[in-house]
Write a protein that holds these residues in place. Sequence first.
Motif, PDB file in Angstrom:
ATOM      1  N   LYS A   1       0.968  -1.244  -0.275  1.00 21.48           N
ATOM      2  CA  LYS A   1      -0.047  -0.134   0.065  1.00 21.48           C
ATOM      3  C   LYS A   1       1.085   1.305  -0.177  1.00 21.48           C
ATOM      4  N   VAL A   2       2.002   1.376   0.709  1.00 20.85           N
ATOM      5  CA  VAL A   2       2.698   2.242   0.908  1.00 20.85           C
ATOM      6  C   VAL A   2       3.644   2.711  -0.648  1.00 20.85           C
ATOM      7  N   ARG A   3       4.048   1.569  -1.212  1.00 17.11           N
ATOM      8  CA  ARG A   3       4.771   1.682  -2.373  1.00 17.11           C
ATOM      9  C   ARG A   3       3.682   2.150  -3.565  1.00 17.11           C
ATOM     10  N   THR A   4       2.271   1.606  -3.437  1.00 16.95           N
ATOM     11  CA  THR A   4       1.351   2.270  -4.405  1.00 16.95           C
ATOM     12  C   THR A   4       1.231   3.723  -4.119  1.00 16.95           C
ATOM     13  N   ALA A   5       1.129   4.190  -2.971  1.00 17.78           N
ATOM     14  CA  ALA A   5       0.999   5.685  -2.585  1.00 17.78           C
ATOM     15  C   ALA A   5       2.037   6.323  -3.114  1.00 17.78           C
ATOM     16  N   ILE A   6       3.380   5.853  -3.028  1.00 16.90           N
ATOM     17  CA  ILE A   6       4.403   6.496  -3.533  1.00 16.90           C
ATOM     18  C   ILE A   6       4.452   6.769  -5.005  1.00 16.90           C
ATOM     19  N   ASN A   7       4.093   5.552  -5.775  1.00 14.39           N
ATOM     20  CA  ASN A   7       4.021   5.451  -7.275  1.00 14.39           C
ATOM     21  C   ASN A   7       2.828   6.730  -7.557  1.00 14.39           C
ATOM     22  N   ALA A   8       1.674   6.730  -6.763  1.00 11.47           N
ATOM     23  CA  ALA A   8       0.550   7.611  -6.940  1.00 11.47           C
ATOM     24  C   ALA A   8       1.333   8.985  -7.065  1.00 11.47           C
TER      25      ALA A   8
END
Length: 96
Positions: free
Chosen positions: A36-43
């Motif tokens: 979820k953190v990696r997805t937020a950083i990618n967003a």
Amino acid sequence: MAEAEKEAKKKKTPTAQKRIIQDTKKRAISRSFKSKVRTAINAFEKALSAGEKEMMQSALNTVYSLMDKGVKKGIYKQNKAARVKSQVSSLQQKSA
């Protein structure tokens, strides 16, 4: 080889079995959270490259929040969270 087979057949104590179950659950929760953190950083990076100010600020807040929650839950160490937040904010400042 005979010793390895004996070790494999050896019955685990109930406390060891419980610990294995707890570790498996905790590992799954941690993996999900890190994803979820990696997805937020990618967003955030996507919004940064697109130049969307509102979306970028929203994503930055999400990254900060998730990293702080990760430290609180013991998934991340304090220094890791500080490093990630610093890297993300420096990306934002470079774009401004």
